[in-house]
Motif scaffolding. Structure first.
Motif, PDB file in Angstrom:
ATOM      1  N   TRP A 146     -45.844  28.071  20.422  1.00 55.08           N
ATOM      2  CA  TRP A 146     -45.563  29.412  20.940  1.00 55.08           C
ATOM      3  C   TRP A 146     -46.858  30.086  21.404  1.00 55.08           C
ATOM      4  N   VAL A 147     -47.933  29.931  20.625  1.00 54.74           N
ATOM      5  CA  VAL A 147     -49.216  30.541  20.983  1.00 54.74           C
ATOM      6  C   VAL A 147     -49.734  29.947  22.291  1.00 54.74           C
ATOM      7  N   ARG A 148     -49.655  28.622  22.439  1.00 54.42           N
ATOM      8  CA  ARG A 148     -50.092  27.978  23.678  1.00 54.42           C
ATOM      9  C   ARG A 148     -49.320  28.526  24.873  1.00 54.42           C
ATOM     10  N   LYS A 149     -48.013  28.657  24.691  1.00 54.01           N
ATOM     11  CA  LYS A 149     -47.161  29.169  25.766  1.00 54.01           C
ATOM     12  C   LYS A 149     -47.590  30.595  26.140  1.00 54.01           C
ATOM     13  N   GLN A 150     -47.869  31.426  25.145  1.00 52.38           N
ATOM     14  CA  GLN A 150     -48.292  32.808  25.405  1.00 52.38           C
ATOM     15  C   GLN A 150     -49.655  32.841  26.091  1.00 52.38           C
ATOM     16  N   LEU A 151     -50.564  31.984  25.659  1.00 56.00           N
ATOM     17  CA  LEU A 151     -51.895  31.943  26.271  1.00 56.00           C
ATOM     18  C   LEU A 151     -51.817  31.514  27.734  1.00 56.00           C
ATOM     19  N   LYS A 152     -50.969  30.527  28.025  1.00 58.39           N
ATOM     20  CA  LYS A 152     -50.794  30.101  29.418  1.00 58.39           C
ATOM     21  C   LYS A 152     -50.229  31.231  30.263  1.00 58.39           C
ATOM     22  N   ARG A 153     -49.266  31.953  29.713  1.00 52.59           N
ATOM     23  CA  ARG A 153     -48.687  33.092  30.432  1.00 52.59           C
ATOM     24  C   ARG A 153     -49.761  34.150  30.714  1.00 52.59           C
ATOM     25  N   ILE A 154     -50.568  34.448  29.717  1.00 47.29           N
ATOM     26  CA  ILE A 154     -51.628  35.446  29.884  1.00 47.29           C
ATOM     27  C   ILE A 154     -52.654  34.985  30.923  1.00 47.29           C
ATOM     28  N   GLU A 155     -53.008  33.689  30.902  1.00 45.88           N
ATOM     29  CA  GLU A 155     -53.936  33.150  31.881  1.00 45.88           C
ATOM     30  C   GLU A 155     -53.387  33.301  33.296  1.00 45.88           C
ATOM     31  N   ARG A 156     -52.110  32.962  33.469  1.00 43.89           N
ATOM     32  CA  ARG A 156     -51.481  33.090  34.797  1.00 43.89           C
ATOM     33  C   ARG A 156     -51.514  34.539  35.260  1.00 43.89           C
ATOM     34  N   GLU A 157     -51.171  35.462  34.372  1.00 41.49           N
ATOM     35  CA  GLU A 157     -51.133  36.879  34.743  1.00 41.49           C
ATOM     36  C   GLU A 157     -52.524  37.429  35.043  1.00 41.49           C
ATOM     37  N   SER A 158     -53.515  36.987  34.310  1.00 35.28           N
ATOM     38  CA  SER A 158     -54.863  37.525  34.530  1.00 35.28           C
ATOM     39  C   SER A 158     -55.538  36.918  35.760  1.00 35.28           C
ATOM     40  N   SER A 159     -55.074  35.753  36.190  1.00 40.74           N
ATOM     41  CA  SER A 159     -55.685  35.114  37.372  1.00 40.74           C
ATOM     42  C   SER A 159     -55.088  35.634  38.674  1.00 40.74           C
ATOM     43  N   LYS A 160     -54.064  36.455  38.592  1.00 40.95           N
ATOM     44  CA  LYS A 160     -53.419  36.994  39.807  1.00 40.95           C
ATOM     45  C   LYS A 160     -54.280  38.043  40.444  1.00 40.95           C
TER      46      LYS A 160
END
Length: 160
Positions: A146-160
């Motif tokens: 779950w943490v990995r999934k959340q971190l990937k989501r945050i990375e995607r959002e911050s790279s926009k």
């Protein structure tokens, strides 16, 4: 009259000297922020009811020390006061209620006292972030997914 003015000037110079000596213990640094970064910090500062410079210092030190920043001290004190009021109310009831045994009320009082001590420790001496994460993984073995999934989501959002 002139004598009084000289004393005032000397007191002002002495006070400035004290202030300069106190300031010499600190090092002043400047940071540059993008508008979005400043906005994030200002929002967090409001939540912690702090000044921006104080919050930035606390956040940086908390990150380095691996701890989290607590809510503002007034919230903690209010919570602790409320908990003590509950404890006092239970004690008051134990002295006047006849349908409960003294041992039942003592047990309840002990539980509340333990809770109060635990919350005091949590608020004033928080666990290191690493320790907290280790305990979470022990309690929930699949949390890392779950943490990995959340971190990937945050990375995607911050790279926009």
């Amino acid at each position: 009259m002139v004598h009084h003015s000289e004393n005032s000037n000397n007191q002002i110079k002495l006070q400035r000297s004290k202030n300069n000596n106190q300031k010499s213990n600190f090092i002043k640094k400047e940071i540059r922020l993008r508008p979005a970064e400043l906005s994030l910090l200002q929002e967090a500062t409001k939540q912690h009811k702090s000044r921006l410079t104080v919050f930035i210092k606390q956040a940086a030190l908390a990150y380095i020390q691996g701890v989290y920043i607590l809510p503002d001290d007034t919230q903690i004190k209010h919570f602790e006061r409320s908990l003590r009021q509950v404890s006092d109310a239970v004690h008051y009831l134990s002295q006047r209620a006849h349908e409960f045994s003294d041992s039942q009320f003592q047990e309840l009082q002990d539980l509340i006292t333990t809770l109060e001590g635990s919350l005091h420790t949590i608020f004033h001496k928080p666990q290191r972030l690493e320790t907290l994460l280790e305990e979470m993984v022990k309690e929930h073995p699949n949390i890392h997914k779950w943490v990995r999934k959340q971190l990937k989501r945050i990375e995607r959002e911050s790279s926009k």
